[in-house]
Design an enzyme around this catalytic site. Structure first.
Site, PDB file in Angstrom:
ATOM      1  N   ARG A   1       1.863  -2.337 -12.093  1.00 53.13           N
ATOM      2  CA  ARG A   1       0.885  -1.917 -11.152  1.00 53.13           C
ATOM      3  C   ARG A   1      -0.339  -0.743 -11.233  1.00 53.13           C
ATOM      4  O   ARG A   1       0.350  -0.393 -12.254  1.00 53.13           O
ATOM      5  CB  ARG A   1       1.383  -3.086 -10.051  1.00 53.13           C
ATOM      6  CG  ARG A   1      -0.174  -2.551  -8.621  1.00 53.13           C
ATOM      7  CD  ARG A   1      -0.319  -2.738  -7.202  1.00 53.13           C
ATOM      8  NE  ARG A   1      -0.833  -2.788  -6.967  1.00 53.13           N
ATOM      9  CZ  ARG A   1      -1.314  -2.988  -5.532  1.00 53.13           C
ATOM     10  NH1 ARG A   1      -0.416  -2.747  -4.343  1.00 53.13           N
ATOM     11  NH2 ARG A   1      -2.432  -2.997  -4.855  1.00 53.13           N
ATOM     12  N   HIS A   2      -1.411  -1.416 -10.909  1.00 50.43           N
ATOM     13  CA  HIS A   2      -2.440   0.252 -11.028  1.00 50.43           C
ATOM     14  C   HIS A   2      -1.777   0.727  -9.937  1.00 50.43           C
ATOM     15  O   HIS A   2      -1.754   0.654  -8.848  1.00 50.43           O
ATOM     16  CB  HIS A   2      -3.609  -0.431 -10.681  1.00 50.43           C
ATOM     17  CG  HIS A   2      -3.888  -0.826  -9.778  1.00 50.43           C
ATOM     18  ND1 HIS A   2      -3.910  -1.080  -7.951  1.00 50.43           N
ATOM     19  CD2 HIS A   2      -3.909  -2.435  -9.365  1.00 50.43           C
ATOM     20  CE1 HIS A   2      -4.300  -1.846  -7.225  1.00 50.43           C
ATOM     21  NE2 HIS A   2      -4.455  -3.161  -7.823  1.00 50.43           N
TER      22      HIS A   2
ATOM     23  N   LYS B   1       2.883 -11.246   0.665  1.00 57.22           N
ATOM     24  CA  LYS B   1       2.697 -11.720  -0.521  1.00 57.22           C
ATOM     25  C   LYS B   1       4.100 -12.727  -0.797  1.00 57.22           C
ATOM     26  O   LYS B   1       3.827 -13.481  -1.318  1.00 57.22           O
ATOM     27  CB  LYS B   1       3.635 -10.345  -1.025  1.00 57.22           C
ATOM     28  CG  LYS B   1       2.433  -9.436  -0.532  1.00 57.22           C
ATOM     29  CD  LYS B   1       1.396  -9.283  -2.407  1.00 57.22           C
ATOM     30  CE  LYS B   1       0.122  -8.963  -2.268  1.00 57.22           C
ATOM     31  NZ  LYS B   1      -0.235  -8.178  -1.443  1.00 57.22           N
TER      32      LYS B   1
ATOM     33  N   HIS C   1      -2.111  -6.591 -11.620  1.00 59.08           N
ATOM     34  CA  HIS C   1      -2.119  -6.554  -9.936  1.00 59.08           C
ATOM     35  C   HIS C   1      -0.637  -6.469  -9.481  1.00 59.08           C
ATOM     36  O   HIS C   1       0.844  -7.403  -9.938  1.00 59.08           O
ATOM     37  CB  HIS C   1      -2.999  -7.301 -10.079  1.00 59.08           C
ATOM     38  CG  HIS C   1      -4.273  -6.761 -10.337  1.00 59.08           C
ATOM     39  ND1 HIS C   1      -5.538  -5.807  -9.699  1.00 59.08           N
ATOM     40  CD2 HIS C   1      -5.294  -7.543 -11.505  1.00 59.08           C
ATOM     41  CE1 HIS C   1      -7.258  -6.170 -10.548  1.00 59.08           C
ATOM     42  NE2 HIS C   1      -6.240  -6.843 -11.889  1.00 59.08           N
ATOM     43  N   ASP C   2      -0.623  -6.682  -7.898  1.00 53.52           N
ATOM     44  CA  ASP C   2       0.519  -6.520  -7.178  1.00 53.52           C
ATOM     45  C   ASP C   2       1.135  -8.536  -7.326  1.00 53.52           C
ATOM     46  O   ASP C   2       1.627  -8.644  -7.822  1.00 53.52           O
ATOM     47  CB  ASP C   2       0.179  -6.128  -6.067  1.00 53.52           C
ATOM     48  CG  ASP C   2      -0.859  -5.994  -4.961  1.00 53.52           C
ATOM     49  OD1 ASP C   2      -1.511  -6.780  -5.453  1.00 53.52           O
ATOM     50  OD2 ASP C   2      -0.968  -6.211  -4.404  1.00 53.52           O
TER      51      ASP C   2
ATOM     52  N   ARG D   1      -5.782   3.019  -4.831  1.00 50.93           N
ATOM     53  CA  ARG D   1      -6.706   2.959  -5.169  1.00 50.93           C
ATOM     54  C   ARG D   1      -7.581   2.884  -3.745  1.00 50.93           C
ATOM     55  O   ARG D   1      -6.722   2.430  -2.731  1.00 50.93           O
ATOM     56  CB  ARG D   1      -7.132   1.641  -5.574  1.00 50.93           C
ATOM     57  CG  ARG D   1      -6.401   0.352  -4.863  1.00 50.93           C
ATOM     58  CD  ARG D   1      -7.274  -1.265  -5.434  1.00 50.93           C
ATOM     59  NE  ARG D   1      -6.376  -2.479  -4.331  1.00 50.93           N
ATOM     60  CZ  ARG D   1      -6.838  -2.626  -3.013  1.00 50.93           C
ATOM     61  NH1 ARG D   1      -6.778  -2.046  -2.696  1.00 50.93           N
ATOM     62  NH2 ARG D   1      -5.886  -3.271  -2.823  1.00 50.93           N
TER      63      ARG D   1
ATOM     64  N   TYR E   1       0.637  -0.953   0.163  1.00 42.63           N
ATOM     65  CA  TYR E   1       0.279   0.054  -0.253  1.00 42.63           C
ATOM     66  C   TYR E   1       0.648   1.188   0.046  1.00 42.63           C
ATOM     67  O   TYR E   1      -0.044   2.920   0.419  1.00 42.63           O
ATOM     68  CB  TYR E   1      -0.781   0.211   0.847  1.00 42.63           C
ATOM     69  CG  TYR E   1      -1.608  -1.352   1.536  1.00 42.63           C
ATOM     70  CD1 TYR E   1      -2.612  -1.377   0.082  1.00 42.63           C
ATOM     71  CD2 TYR E   1      -2.354  -1.949   3.012  1.00 42.63           C
ATOM     72  CE1 TYR E   1      -3.034  -2.781   0.335  1.00 42.63           C
ATOM     73  CE2 TYR E   1      -2.995  -3.098   2.690  1.00 42.63           C
ATOM     74  CZ  TYR E   1      -3.519  -3.224   1.205  1.00 42.63           C
ATOM     75  OH  TYR E   1      -3.683  -4.762   1.380  1.00 42.63           O
TER      76      TYR E   1
END
Length: 509
Positions: free
Chosen positions: A75-76, A314, A376-377, A79, A47
């Site tokens: 990655r985006h 992760k 995505h991550d 959000r 984050y």
């Protein structure tokens, strides 16, 4: 439907851009990413807003070398919380407001705080991150844009099909083309620029999509990441929870997971707003966003605990700690190899043969040298694992699920600590919001002229390099040189796991 092709920008001019020029006084810049309050903002795990990670090997193109290929996997941008996380945050705030009979001074703001954040979508902060990313990508790889009036010279764009990923690709493209126009200042006669389209690949449960996992049932059902985090929370969160219960409120007893939700609000409430906005304060003389007040409830050590928790999730959920994680990235790696070698995709895992066999949706031409993919991550973690990027991580020493290793809390972002990073995994260095992985090919010569590759025979001189958030990663298994690069043929050979399909057969055993 597996595919949508949507128009991007057939004409871009400054008057047509939304928000979208970087503020020189902002905390977030195209060159370095987010740098304000770094002792906190760089410890939010996935984050964290993108920040340029210092590199032991210079990320500059080496003298005497010329780039012949560039691809970004991104990655985006930042959000809003996912629905599940938003529900947990809302629940703990309601619990506090309905039960607390007294608030400590630092906690009183919660009484009047209204939780109004959106769900799942890109924030204004995230939009600007992606514009900045597009600007930086153009500035770094402008030499590959041979002729901006030639569609094949411009980036070929693909996005996984979730709204925030598509919006990230669009904002990246806005930044890229605005930088191109500012650099080239084309005459009106050359406008509009060639029409560009973006390939959007469905994220439906049955869709083959190399940038979105979902097909491998055994992987989807695995709980290794959740288990590692649960063990760590039980061992490390009680002191934080006890402090907040004793010093923050009366009449309410928070659980460890309640405290985790309050910690989540620190990054999410901060990145909900543009990097430069009405939140700019005198305490940030260079401008930028003020930290959410929820950040002040926690110490620097608390955020080290939080950051390590995210890294565990992760690593064991979507990285080397999960035996099937690399297999989720195999399809994308095989697409990358096809682009690097200008040869058909060979894969029987997550690739879509209809798309990858069509020149319109997966072009393979020596004239195509610039690509941009958006994902995505979690998916990027699988891809990087398949690329063998994490082989140097000492999981036994550095990824213990009860105790934070000393090195984790001491390395930070200080270039003086680069040597201590060996064997260390920090998710904020790898897949923060707006993370980017650059794949480069280059050819080098002894006299510094950097001549272009002229023939297929000269391909054996091409070198491959990978940068993760500006940090050059030394490639594994391919006889990397002192600059982290491998010869193209050696790199292809080192991807044997991907080329044989990984462990795809175990997905359905």
């Amino acid at each position: 439907m597996f595919l949508l092709m949507v128009p991007l920008f057939s004409y871009l001019a400054a008057a047509s851009l939304r928000v979208l020029s970087p503020n020189p006084a902002s905390c977030d810049s195209p060159e370095l990413g987010y740098q304000c309050n770094s002792e906190t903002t760089h410890t939010w795990g996935q984050y964290s807003p993108f920040f340029s990670v210092p590199s032991e090997i210079s990320p500059s193109v080496p003298e005497g070398c010329r780039l012949t290929f560039a691809q970004v996997l991104s990655r985006h941008g930042a959000r809003f919380p996912t629905p599940g996380k938003a529900a947990a945050i809302s629940a703990v705030l309601t619990k506090i407001k309905t039960s607390a009979t007294w608030y400590a001074p630092d906690f009183e703001f919660i009484k009047d705080y209204n939780y109004v954040l959106g769900v799942d979508h890109l924030t204004a902060f995230g939009e600007q991150e992606m514009v900045n990313s597009g600007i930086k990508f153009y500035q770094r790889y402008a030499s590959l844009i041979r002729d901006y009036t030639d569609p094949e010279s411009l980036p070929f764009i693909r996005a996984s099909g979730q709204e925030r990923v598509i919006a990230s690709a669009e904002n990246f493209t806005t930044g890229f083309y605005s930088a191109l126009l500012a650099d080239k200042n084309p005459p009106p006669s050359s406008l509009p620029l060639p029409r560009q389209e973006m390939v959007i690949i469905s994220e439906s449960p049955t869709a083959n999509n190399t940038m979105h996992h979902g097909l491998c049932r055994a992987f989807e059902d695995s709980t290794t990441g959740d288990a590692a985090q649960a063990t760590f929370i039980a061992a490390n969160f009680p002191p934080i929870t006890a402090r907040l219960n004793a010093q923050g409120f009366k009449g309410v007893t928070l659980s460890d997971t309640d405290v985790l939700s309050l910690m989540d609000l620190c990054p999410f409430d901060t990145v909900a707003y543009p990097p430069s906005s009405s939140l700019t304060t005198s305490s940030s003389p260079s401008g930028g966003s003020k930290l959410s007040p929820f950040c002040s409830l926690f110490t620097a050590q608390d955020f080290t605990v939080y950051d390590y928790l995210q890294s565990l999730g992760k690593f064991y959920g979507y990285g080397p700690g999960n035996s099937l994680a690399a297999t989720q990235g195999v399809g994308y790696v095989n697409e990358l190899l096809a682009r690097l070698t200008v040869s058909p995709v060979v894969d029987n895992t997550t690739t879509n043969s209809t798309l990858d066999g069509n020149e319109d949706t997966f072009p393979l031409s020596r004239n195509r040298t610039v690509f941009a993919d958006f994902s995505h991550d979690n998916d990027m973690m699988g891809i990087l694992t398949a690329l063998r990027i994490f082989e140097g991580v000492d999981a036994e020493k550095m990824m213990d699920n009860t105790t934070i290793p000393r090195e984790y809390g001491e390395t930070g972002d200080d270039p003086a600590n680069l040597k201590e990073r060996e064997g260390l995994f920090k998710v904020g260095w790898v897949v923060p919001f707006a993370a980017r992985v650059y794949f480069e090919k280059m050819i080098c010569d002894g006299d510094g002229s950097g001549e272009m590759v002229q023939s297929e025979e000269e391909q054996d001189k091409e070198l491959v390099r990978i940068l993760v958030n500006d940090r050059v990663v030394k490639l594994n298994g391919c006889e990397a040189d002192e600059l982290g690069r491998c010869k193209l043929d050696k790199f292809v050979e080192s991807m044997e796991f991907a080329r044989r399909g990984g462990d795809w057969d175990k997905c359905f055993a």
